[in-house]
Design a protein around this motif. Structure first.
Motif, PDB file in Angstrom:
ATOM      1  N   UNK A   1       0.939  -1.160  -0.023  1.00 20.33           N
ATOM      2  CA  UNK A   1      -0.023   0.112   0.019  1.00 20.33           C
ATOM      3  C   UNK A   1       0.789   1.310   0.094  1.00 20.33           C
ATOM      4  N   UNK A   2       1.982   1.377   0.890  1.00 20.77           N
ATOM      5  CA  UNK A   2       2.805   2.388   0.801  1.00 20.77           C
ATOM      6  C   UNK A   2       3.627   2.827  -0.235  1.00 20.77           C
ATOM      7  N   UNK A   3       3.764   1.625  -1.123  1.00 20.74           N
ATOM      8  CA  UNK A   3       4.797   1.670  -2.303  1.00 20.74           C
ATOM      9  C   UNK A   3       3.850   2.195  -3.467  1.00 20.74           C
ATOM     10  N   UNK A   4       2.500   1.640  -3.391  1.00 24.62           N
ATOM     11  CA  UNK A   4       1.549   2.011  -4.464  1.00 24.62           C
ATOM     12  C   UNK A   4       1.012   3.562  -4.369  1.00 24.62           C
ATOM     13  N   UNK A   5       0.343   3.594  -3.217  1.00 29.64           N
ATOM     14  CA  UNK A   5      -0.583   4.796  -3.105  1.00 29.64           C
ATOM     15  C   UNK A   5       0.049   5.683  -1.909  1.00 29.64           C
ATOM     16  N   UNK A   6       1.097   5.290  -1.108  1.00 32.66           N
ATOM     17  CA  UNK A   6       1.421   6.007   0.043  1.00 32.66           C
ATOM     18  C   UNK A   6       2.686   6.951  -0.182  1.00 32.66           C
ATOM     19  N   UNK A   7       3.642   6.412   0.976  1.00 31.62           N
ATOM     20  CA  UNK A   7       4.696   7.482   0.916  1.00 31.62           C
ATOM     21  C   UNK A   7       5.781   7.314   0.007  1.00 31.62           C
ATOM     22  N   UNK A   8       5.806   6.110  -0.594  1.00 32.13           N
ATOM     23  CA  UNK A   8       6.697   5.838  -1.520  1.00 32.13           C
ATOM     24  C   UNK A   8       6.097   5.734  -2.933  1.00 32.13           C
ATOM     25  N   UNK A   9       4.742   6.056  -3.415  1.00 23.97           N
ATOM     26  CA  UNK A   9       4.162   6.209  -4.461  1.00 23.97           C
ATOM     27  C   UNK A   9       5.238   7.103  -5.297  1.00 23.97           C
TER      28      UNK A   9
ATOM     29  N   UNK B   1       8.725  -6.316   9.663  1.00 22.86           N
ATOM     30  CA  UNK B   1       9.166  -5.514   8.589  1.00 22.86           C
ATOM     31  C   UNK B   1       8.980  -6.198   7.176  1.00 22.86           C
ATOM     32  N   UNK B   2       8.962  -5.412   6.012  1.00 22.15           N
ATOM     33  CA  UNK B   2       8.747  -5.853   4.790  1.00 22.15           C
ATOM     34  C   UNK B   2       9.263  -4.862   3.779  1.00 22.15           C
ATOM     35  N   UNK B   3      10.135  -5.452   2.745  1.00 18.19           N
ATOM     36  CA  UNK B   3      10.688  -4.755   1.896  1.00 18.19           C
ATOM     37  C   UNK B   3      10.229  -5.046   0.256  1.00 18.19           C
ATOM     38  N   UNK B   4       9.783  -3.956  -0.347  1.00 20.49           N
ATOM     39  CA  UNK B   4       9.145  -4.065  -1.525  1.00 20.49           C
ATOM     40  C   UNK B   4      10.061  -3.339  -2.454  1.00 20.49           C
ATOM     41  N   UNK B   5      10.042  -3.829  -3.692  1.00 22.05           N
ATOM     42  CA  UNK B   5      10.393  -3.165  -5.012  1.00 22.05           C
ATOM     43  C   UNK B   5       9.878  -3.493  -5.990  1.00 22.05           C
TER      44      UNK B   5
ATOM     45  N   UNK C   1      -2.577   1.499   6.628  1.00 23.76           N
ATOM     46  CA  UNK C   1      -1.888   0.947   5.516  1.00 23.76           C
ATOM     47  C   UNK C   1      -2.308  -0.727   5.308  1.00 23.76           C
ATOM     48  N   UNK C   2      -2.341  -1.471   6.119  1.00 18.65           N
ATOM     49  CA  UNK C   2      -2.509  -2.769   5.961  1.00 18.65           C
ATOM     50  C   UNK C   2      -4.087  -3.115   5.328  1.00 18.65           C
ATOM     51  N   UNK C   3      -4.870  -1.974   5.951  1.00 24.83           N
ATOM     52  CA  UNK C   3      -6.535  -2.045   5.021  1.00 24.83           C
ATOM     53  C   UNK C   3      -6.164  -1.970   3.745  1.00 24.83           C
ATOM     54  N   UNK C   4      -5.494  -0.810   3.294  1.00 25.13           N
ATOM     55  CA  UNK C   4      -5.081  -0.299   1.950  1.00 25.13           C
ATOM     56  C   UNK C   4      -4.678  -1.544   1.157  1.00 25.13           C
ATOM     57  N   UNK C   5      -3.661  -2.125   1.627  1.00 28.27           N
ATOM     58  CA  UNK C   5      -3.296  -3.264   1.092  1.00 28.27           C
ATOM     59  C   UNK C   5      -4.022  -4.434   0.907  1.00 28.27           C
ATOM     60  N   UNK C   6      -4.750  -4.753   2.041  1.00 30.67           N
ATOM     61  CA  UNK C   6      -5.879  -5.855   2.042  1.00 30.67           C
ATOM     62  C   UNK C   6      -6.614  -5.617   0.856  1.00 30.67           C
ATOM     63  N   UNK C   7      -7.140  -4.272   0.450  1.00 30.72           N
ATOM     64  CA  UNK C   7      -8.199  -3.886  -0.554  1.00 30.72           C
ATOM     65  C   UNK C   7      -7.579  -4.125  -1.925  1.00 30.72           C
ATOM     66  N   UNK C   8      -6.096  -4.019  -1.865  1.00 28.81           N
ATOM     67  CA  UNK C   8      -5.586  -4.252  -3.303  1.00 28.81           C
ATOM     68  C   UNK C   8      -5.651  -5.961  -3.638  1.00 28.81           C
ATOM     69  N   UNK C   9      -5.290  -6.473  -2.440  1.00 32.12           N
ATOM     70  CA  UNK C   9      -5.377  -8.191  -2.538  1.00 32.12           C
ATOM     71  C   UNK C   9      -6.658  -8.316  -2.954  1.00 32.12           C
ATOM     72  N   UNK C  10      -7.910  -7.806  -2.571  1.00 31.89           N
ATOM     73  CA  UNK C  10      -9.229  -8.131  -2.845  1.00 31.89           C
ATOM     74  C   UNK C  10      -9.327  -7.895  -4.313  1.00 31.89           C
ATOM     75  N   UNK C  11      -8.874  -6.776  -4.802  1.00 30.73           N
ATOM     76  CA  UNK C  11      -8.863  -6.411  -6.326  1.00 30.73           C
ATOM     77  C   UNK C  11      -8.068  -7.566  -7.140  1.00 30.73           C
TER      78      UNK C  11
ATOM     79  N   UNK D   1      -5.198  -2.828 -11.339  1.00 32.94           N
ATOM     80  CA  UNK D   1      -5.654  -1.354 -10.294  1.00 32.94           C
ATOM     81  C   UNK D   1      -4.539  -0.483 -10.616  1.00 32.94           C
ATOM     82  N   UNK D   2      -5.289   0.888 -10.634  1.00 29.55           N
ATOM     83  CA  UNK D   2      -4.462   2.286 -10.712  1.00 29.55           C
ATOM     84  C   UNK D   2      -4.256   2.733  -9.064  1.00 29.55           C
ATOM     85  N   UNK D   3      -4.517   1.607  -8.099  1.00 27.56           N
ATOM     86  CA  UNK D   3      -4.418   2.209  -6.786  1.00 27.56           C
ATOM     87  C   UNK D   3      -5.375   3.316  -6.409  1.00 27.56           C
TER      88      UNK D   3
END
Length: 313
Positions: free
Chosen positions: A126-134, A151-155, A285-295, A308-310
């Motif tokens: 979520x943070x990488x897609x539409x949040x602090x790291x967008x 912790x989790x690391x995404x790229x 953040x985890x709720x937003x990520x959960x919604x992305x998983x639902x999509x 999805x365009x986030x």
């Protein structure tokens, strides 16, 4: 919160984050995962080894969300050791799950497709897609300082390491000094901080720190030092360009970020220190990520034709 006009046929998904203290649910439209239509929080069932209390709580949240109209899929994320592919909560220290097939149980209870995953990896997404790291280049490390610590690391939208004990930094045992014998999250999480000081919650400790109370200041210094050690090693091993702190304690502001930034500078004096920022989605953040998983669950079933365009309209 308001709902869109009745003529709007955009699918809706419910993102559900099962935390150590609270189950958070947010209803959003597909492609607008960071724009909540409705949100609710209920207490997390305790000692829910078989997951039945959690499944019942999620089913009630789905029914409540259906009172606003359509719900087309559910995204469910949980803490601890998660087998994303099997849809199983393998083990969770803070909730009590042991080998619970949560995805199948919630699909049966809700009669909806369910996207399933681990809460910290979902928050990182979520943070990488539409949040602090967008829009940022390079990897992002997401560290929610909540009931526990992980912790989790995404790229490029993909978790670099997932499954098993990946990211469970809170379970490491400290071996030196006055904190020896404690797990990292007993010192450097919001839940651990509250327990060590006898406070109702971590933000109450923050207030005591600001008031100059010695016991609170000592516990706060321990938290900063241990958390800085964790972030320093993450920076050295994974080389993210950004460290994003989430969870309720990220709302402490400068009283956390100023000393933590200084402690990181000391530990990374001879290497590049990643940007240290609060999560844009806060403790959601985890709720937003959960919604992305639902999509994604809808997409896997052929119900959505394009990615999805986030947060895009």
């Amino acid at each position: 919160m308001t709902t869109p006009p009745p003529g709007d046929a955009r699918p809706r998904v419910l993102g559900v984050d099962v935390g150590g203290t609270t189950v958070k649910a947010r209803l959003v439209e597909v492609g607008r995962s960071d724009r909540p239509l409705w949100e609710r929080r209920v207490p997390t069932p305790r000692d829910d080894v078989r997951g039945l209390g959690t499944v019942a709580a999620v089913a009630r949240l789905v029914d409540d969300a259906r009172g606003l109209g359509r719900v087309d899929a559910v995204g469910l994320v949980v803490p601890g050791i998660v087998d994303d592919d099997a849809g199983t909560a393998v083990a969770s220290t803070n909730v009590g799950f042991r080998d619970v097939p949560l995805r199948a149980l919630v699909e049966r209870a809700s009669s909806l497709p369910v996207g399933f995953g681990q809460d910290v990896r979902a928050g990182a997404l979520a943070e990488a897609t539409t949040g602090a790291g967008a829009g940022a280049s390079g990897g992002l490390a997401f560290v929610p300082v909540g009931t526990g610590l992980a912790a989790a690391v995404v790229d490029r939208g993909v978790a670099l390491v997932s499954g098993g004990w990946a990211g469970e930094i809170g379970q490491v045992v400290l071996t030196a000094g006055h904190l020896a014998g404690l797990r990292v999250e007993e010192v450097a999480s919001a839940g651990g901080l509250a327990r060590r000081t006898g406070a109702a919650n971590a933000l109450a400790v923050v207030a005591r720190v600001r008031a100059g109370e010695p016991e609170a200041i000592a516990a706060w210094r321990d938290l900063v030092e241990v958390l800085a050690d964790c972030l320093g090693w993450i920076a050295a091993v994974a080389a993210p360009t950004m460290l994003v702190l989430g969870g309720g304690l990220a709302g402490a502001g400068p009283v956390l970020f100023d000393p933590l930034g200084s402690a990181l500078d000391e530990r990374l004096a001879h290497s590049r220190r990643p940007a240290l920022v609060p999560a844009a989605h806060g403790d959601g953040a985890a709720m937003v990520g959960a919604a992305l998983l639902a999509e994604q669950a809808l997409r896997d079933r052929g119900a959505l034709e394009t990615p999805s365009a986030g947060g895009a309209a």
